[in-house]
Design an enzyme around this catalytic site. Structure first.
Site, PDB file in Angstrom:
ATOM      1  N   GLU C  36       0.830  -1.243   0.099  1.00  0.00           N
ATOM      2  CA  GLU C  36       0.154   0.155   0.064  1.00  0.00           C
ATOM      3  C   GLU C  36       1.037   1.359  -0.037  1.00  0.00           C
ATOM      4  O   GLU C  36       1.074   1.846   1.073  1.00  0.00           O
ATOM      5  CB  GLU C  36      -1.005   0.106   1.254  1.00  0.00           C
ATOM      6  CG  GLU C  36      -1.518  -1.349   1.228  1.00  0.00           C
ATOM      7  CD  GLU C  36      -2.766  -1.591   0.343  1.00  0.00           C
ATOM      8  OE1 GLU C  36      -3.206  -0.750   0.004  1.00  0.00           O
ATOM      9  OE2 GLU C  36      -2.629  -2.722  -0.016  1.00  0.00           O
ATOM     10  N   LYS C 167      -0.099 -12.385  19.306  1.00  0.00           N
ATOM     11  CA  LYS C 167      -0.655 -12.326  18.112  1.00  0.00           C
ATOM     12  C   LYS C 167      -2.176 -12.564  18.228  1.00  0.00           C
ATOM     13  O   LYS C 167      -2.877 -12.879  17.267  1.00  0.00           O
ATOM     14  CB  LYS C 167      -0.118 -13.323  16.989  1.00  0.00           C
ATOM     15  CG  LYS C 167       1.393 -13.025  16.969  1.00  0.00           C
ATOM     16  CD  LYS C 167       1.939 -14.240  16.199  1.00  0.00           C
ATOM     17  CE  LYS C 167       3.547 -14.196  16.258  1.00  0.00           C
ATOM     18  NZ  LYS C 167       4.178 -15.276  15.861  1.00  0.00           N
ATOM     19  N   ASP C 243       8.617 -10.662  13.295  1.00  0.00           N
ATOM     20  CA  ASP C 243       7.347 -11.324  13.267  1.00  0.00           C
ATOM     21  C   ASP C 243       6.361 -10.415  12.947  1.00  0.00           C
ATOM     22  O   ASP C 243       5.627 -10.103  14.035  1.00  0.00           O
ATOM     23  CB  ASP C 243       7.130 -12.244  14.381  1.00  0.00           C
ATOM     24  CG  ASP C 243       6.402 -13.363  14.106  1.00  0.00           C
ATOM     25  OD1 ASP C 243       5.586 -13.521  13.003  1.00  0.00           O
ATOM     26  OD2 ASP C 243       6.312 -14.334  14.828  1.00  0.00           O
ATOM     27  N   HIS C 338      -5.227   9.577  -2.196  1.00  0.00           N
ATOM     28  CA  HIS C 338      -5.018   7.987  -2.676  1.00  0.00           C
ATOM     29  C   HIS C 338      -4.901   8.043  -4.081  1.00  0.00           C
ATOM     30  O   HIS C 338      -4.196   7.126  -4.860  1.00  0.00           O
ATOM     31  CB  HIS C 338      -6.069   7.081  -2.015  1.00  0.00           C
ATOM     32  CG  HIS C 338      -5.796   6.402  -0.801  1.00  0.00           C
ATOM     33  ND1 HIS C 338      -5.124   5.021  -0.761  1.00  0.00           N
ATOM     34  CD2 HIS C 338      -5.721   6.888   0.590  1.00  0.00           C
ATOM     35  CE1 HIS C 338      -5.011   4.586   0.530  1.00  0.00           C
ATOM     36  NE2 HIS C 338      -5.302   5.823   1.266  1.00  0.00           N
TER      37      HIS C 338
END
Lengths: 346, 346, 346, 346
Positions: C36, C167, C243, C338
Site C-alpha cells: 500500500e 498475536k 514477526d 489515494h
C-alpha cells in the site's frame, strides 16, 4: 415457597427533572431506591440544572426491541448456512409462529452466526409494554420447535445461547440493539455550569474524554464510557419493579460532552435499556404507585408507556452522571460531599 | 432529604447449601431479594444437590483488595515515567499516608498506565470488612494531595479515572483484582445429575462450552462466561445491604464444567466480587439480621467476616448457575418452570 | 523444505524523522515495506512536521518485557492457590531455572489466574535484544518441568495458554505489559498545523475523540483507540525482519491529542510493541542492512538496541497517524490523496 | 517517491491441502511468506491430514461484504434519528449513488449508531473481486456529499469513523460482517490423530476449551478464540499481495473442536477475512503468479475468484491451527519442533 419477608431499600423521590422530546414532555420527580443515599443528592443537583434551561433534558428513543438467541447444532456449516437461507425465505411463517403464541410479541428481525457446525439465531421482537424476557423466551421456545420440525439437519442446542445477551456485558446489544435505545441531551449555559457545578464546560468535556473514554479503553471496557450509570439505573429499576440484574448491560452507555463556547453540551446514550411497565414485579403496590405517578400506566398504544419510562430513566441517568463528573473536576469535592451527606442522612 | 419510603423487594431464604473450604464450612440458608421469584426455586434446586455430596460446594477465596484509580496530568510522558519511579521508591510513604487517614485501609499495591502525558495510578488497599468504596476514595484523595505536593510536573486530573473500575464492565478487575476473588466448585455424581437435574455431565459441559464460552465470545463479551450470575448476585446483594450496582463487574465471572467419567465437575469463578459486612446499607434491621444469621457479624480478624460472606455469595451463584444450565440442556424446560412458578408464587 | 522463493514487498526509506528522548536522539529515515504505497507519503508528511519542531517527536520507553503463559491442571482451586503460594516463596528458584536455560532471558515477574481447577501462570522475562518468543517459550517449558516435579497436585495443561497473549487481541498485554511500551509525543505549532496539514489543532483533537475513542468504543474495540497503527507497524516490521503477525497486539494503541491554545499536542501510545534486533528473520541481508542504518546493531548494553528500534518504530507510527487524522478532518482529502498517489507510484 | 528496494520475505509453497465445499474443490499447494519458517512445517503437517480424509477440509463461505463508516454531526439526536429515517426511505437513491461512482461496488446495507448528537453510518457494499478498501472509501465520500446536500441538520465529521472497522480489533466486524466470512471444517479419524498428531481428539478438544476459549476470555480477548491464525494469515496475505495489516481483524476467529467417539471434529471460523484477487499489490509478478497458480485469476462471475481465495486462505489457517494445538497437548513438543526446524532451515 412464598416470600415471607421483604428487603426494604430506602427510596426517595428526587426532582423535578425537566424533560422534552418526542416521547415525553414535562417535569417529573423520579423515584430512586438505594442503600447509597448520597445518590439522591447527586441526581437532584443534575435535576436542578435541567429546570434552569428552557428545553431541559431532551430524550430521544432511537429503538425498541427485545431479543433471545437460541443455539442449534447443524450437521456442518454448509447445512447451517442452508438452514439460514430457508429461514429467511420463510420469515413470514416465523413471524406467524410468534404472533400465534402471544398477543404482545411480534418478531421483527433475526440475526445469525455460524461457528463451525453451530448455528446461533438471535430473534428480535417488540413486546408491547413488557420488558419482554419471558415473552421472547417463549417465542424462542416455539420457534425452536417449529424449526426443528421443518428444517433438516438441525438439532436442539439451547433455548438461550448468550448471543441475546441477557444480563451479561457484551458488544452485541449495543450493535444490534436490545431493549430501549435512548439518547438524552442537555445544553447548560456557562453561568449555570460555573455557579451550580463550580466548574466549566471545558473541564467537564476534558474529563469525559480522559476518564470515561480513555480511562475505560485502558481498563479494557467494552461498549461503554461513563462514570456511574449503574447507580442511577439500579435505583430507578428497584423503584419501578424492573429486573434489576439488567443494569449489567443497561449501564453500558456512553457519555459525550462538548464545550460550546463556554456552554456545556452533555449527553448520555443508553443503547440497551431493558425496562417495562407491565410484567413481573409490576404488581407490587409501591411499584404500581410509582409507575402511575410517572404517568406510565395511562392508556396509550402498546409500547408507549414503557418508552416513556425509558426516557425518564435515561434522563435520571443524565442528572446523576453530570453531577458526578462535575464534582470530579474539583479535587476533594466528591469525598467532602459523601462525608457530609452520609452524616446527614443517617 | 431523608427517605420517607422503601422499595419492598420480595425476599426468601433458600437452602440449605452445604459449603466447605478454608473460609467457611457448614450448611446455610441464604437470603435472596428479587422481583423475579422463580430465582428462589432455581437456587434451591442447586442447593439440594450440594447437600447430596459429601464435600458440598468448596469455596476458595483467592484474593481480597479494593481499588481506586486517579488521573494526573504530567508535563509529558517522560515526566510521568519519572514520577512513577519516584512513587515506587517512596511507596512506604504512600502506605503511611493511607494508614494515617484510616484505621482500616492499608495500601498493598499500585499500578500505573501512561498514555500520552496522562498518568493513571491504580491504588489497591485492603479495607477490613468493608467493601471499601469510600475508604479507597478517601485514600485516593489523600494520596493525590500528597503526590501533588511532592512530585514535580504533575497536576490534578480526577480522583476516579475509570481504571479502578467501579460498576463498569472491564478487563482490568479480572486481571489485577478488585473485591474478593472466589472460586466455588462441586462434583456431582452421575446419578444425582440424572435424577435431580434430568441431564448428564456431558450435556452440561458441552452446553457450557457452546453457550457460556463460545456464545459469549461471539457476543463480544469481555472477561465473562456465564449464564446468569447477575441474578443471584443482585438478590444476595439486596438482601445483605450491598451496593447492588457492583453486580455490573461482579457478574463478570466464569463457569467451567467437566464431564469426569459421568460425574459432573462444575465451578464458578467470580474474580471481582465487591462485598462487605460493614459500611453503607449494613445498618438496616433486615440487613443486620441477615448478616447475623449468615454468621458474618461474629468476632473475627478484620476481613474474615466479609470473605465469609463472599464465599457464601459465590456458592449461591453456583447453585443458580448449575440449575439454569441443566434446565437449558432440555428443550422447553426453562419456560415450563417459569410458567409454573410464576403462577404459584403470585 | 528450504525456501526457494521470496515475496518481494516494495520498500522505501521515508524521512527524516526528528526524534528526541532518553532512548534515541537524532534524525532518521525509516524503512517501510508495503503493498500500500500511499503509506509512504502519509508517513513522510508526518515526518516533515517533526523536523519543523525543535524537539521533534519525543519517545519514552516505559517498559520492556516478554511473556509466556502456561496452563496447569490442579486437583482443585485450593490446590492451585497453595501452588501459587509455594511458587511465590520459591520465586528465586524459578528465576534460576530461567537463567540456567538461557544467557539472555531473565525472569522478572509472574502473574496467575485461577479459574475452577485451572491454573494459568504468566511468566515475564527480559530477553535482551531479541523479541523473545522462543526464549520465553523455552523458559516456560523448563519452568513447567521444574514445577511439575516439585509442586504437588498439578498436571501439564499447555505450554501456551492464551494469557500471554501472542498475536491475539486482548486487554492483558496493555494492562500487564508485553513487549516494549512506548509513548511518542509531538507539539506542532498552530501555523504548521494550518499550512502543512490544512486543518487546526481543535479539529484534530475533536476528530480523535469522536473517531478513535468514541468510534472504537461503539465498534466494541478493546484496549485500542487509533486510526491505522497497523499500517505503519507492518511496514516497519517487514522492513526490519520482525514477526509481522505481532501487529495484531502491537496495533492496540492509543492516540491522544489536545488543542493547546491553537498548537497541537499529539501522542501515540503503543503499550505492546513486540520487536527485536536479533533472532529469527534478522539474518536476511536487507534486514541486517536496515537495522544497521537505523543504528540498531551498535555495541550497546543488552536490550538497548531493541528499545531504540521500538522508539523509532513508534515515532514512525505517530507520523502516519497524524497525517491520516489530519486528512480525515477535510471532506474528500483522503480519497483524493489515494487516487493521486496510486497513479504516480505505479 | 518510487520504491527502489524490496523487502524479500522467504516464501514456500506448502501442501497439498485437500479442499471441498461449494466454493472450491480440489487439492492445492498454498504459498506462505514469512520470516518464521517453522510455520511451513506446521501448515504442512495439517495439510497432510487433510489428504488422509475423504472430504478433506470443507470450506463454507457464509458472507461477503466490505464496509466503511462515516461520522456526521447532527444538530441533536432527534435530528440524527430523523435523518436515519429519511435515508432508509431513500435507500434506493443511496444505492444509485454508489453504483454511479463505481462499476464494481454495490451498496447492500447500512447500519447506524446515534450517540449524543453524533451519527455513525456504516455502509456495506459488495466489491467484486477487490478487497474493496478504496472502493468503499470512495463510495463513502460520494454518499457523504450526497447526504450533506439533501438531508438537513447534518455536518461532515469524518469519512472513516472506526465503526467500519479497518485494521483495528473490534466486535462489530464479527457481528455485522466485513470481508469474507468463512468456516472450515475437518473430521480426522482417531487413528490419524494418534499416529500423525501424537494425541487424541479428547485432548485437542479439551485444550481448545481451556486455552483458546477460556484462556482468551481471561486475557480480555474480544470476538476471538484461537491459537495463531495471525501467523498463517500474514504468510498467505504477503504471498498473495493482500493488505497485510488486515490480519488485525482477520485473525479474530474461532476454533471449535469436538471429540466424536474418538474422531476429531475440528473447525476454524474466520468471520472477517478481508481479501481480494484484484487491486493494490496484485500487479506484482510473484503475486500474479501465485494467484494464477491458485486458480484465482480465471474467468468467473465477480467475487467468485476472491471467495475462492478466501476459502483457500481459511483452509490454510485450519492446517496450521490444528498442527499447533496438537503439539501443545504434549509437553515439550512445540519447543523441540522449533529448535529442530530453525536449525535445518538456516
Amino acid at each position: 415457597m412464598i416470600e415471607d419477608e421483604y428487603a426494604a431499600v430506602p427510596l426517595a423521590w428526587v426532582g423535578p427533572i425537566r424533560l422534552t422530546g418526542g416521547t415525553v414532555t414535562g417535569e417529573f420527580d423520579v423515584p430512586l431506591a438505594t442503600f447509597e443515599t448520597p445518590l439522591w443528592h447527586s441526581v437532584r443537583r443534575g435535576a436542578r440544572l435541567s429546570t434552569l434551561t428552557e428545553r431541559g433534558i431532551a430524550a430521544t428513543v432511537v429503538d425498541d426491541r427485545m431479543t433471545r438467541s437460541i443455539l442449534l447444532e447443524a450437521d456442518d456449516a454448509a447445512t447451517a448456512l442452508a438452514a439460514v437461507g430457508r429461514l429467511r425465505d420463510r420469515f413470514d411463517e416465523l413471524r406467524d409462529v410468534v404472533t400465534a403464541g402471544s398477543r404482545h410479541a411480534h418478531l421483527i428481525d433475526m440475526h445469525h452466526r455460524i461457528t463451525g457446525n453451530l448455528l446461533y439465531l438471535r430473534f428480535e421482537c417488540t413486546t408491547g409494554d413488557a420488558a419482554g424476557h419471558n415473552m421472547t423466551t417463549q417465542a424462542a421456545d416455539q420457534l425452536t420447535a417449529w424449526i426443528l420440525a421443518r428444517i433438516p439437519g438441525l438439532r436442539y442446542g439451547s433455548v438461550s445461547a448468550n448471543y441475546c445477551t441477557d444480563k451479561k456485558t457484551s458488544a452485541v446489544n449495543g450493535i444490534l440493539g436490545r431493549g430501549k435505545n435512548v439518547v438524552t441531551e442537555i445544553t447548560v449555559g456557562r453561568e449555570a455550569v460555573e455557579q451550580r457545578l463550580h466548574t466549566t464546560a471545558d473541564r467537564i468535556a476534558t474529563l469525559n474524554t480522559r476518564k470515561n473514554l480513555l480511562g475505560t479503553v485502558l481498563a479494557g471496557g467494552i461498549g461503554t464510557a461513563n462514570a456511574h450509570y449503574a447507580n442511577m439505573l439500579l435505583g430507578f429499576y428497584l423503584a419501578t419493579g424492573q429486573d434489576g440484574a439488567n443494569i449489567v448491560e443497561g449501564s453500558q452507555g456512553i457519555t459525550y460532552a462538548e464545550n460550546r463556547d463556554g456552554d456545556l453540551y452533555f449527553s448520555c446514550t443508553l443503547p440497551n435499556l431493558v425496562i417495562g411497565t407491565i410484567g413481573n414485579g409490576k404488581q407490587h403496590p409501591h411499584v404500581e404507585s410509582a409507575l402511575s405517578r410517572l404517568g406510565c400506566r395511562d392508556e396509550r398504544p402498546p409500547g408507549e408507556n414503557s418508552r416513556r419510562l425509558a426516557a425518564i430513566a435515561a434522563a435520571t441517568v443524565l442528572c446523576g452522571e453530570l453531577s458526578l463528573l462535575a464534582a470530579q473536576t474539583n479535587p476533594g469535592e466528591l469525598m467532602r460531599a459523601h462525608t457530609r451527606l452520609e452524616r446527614t442522612t443517617r
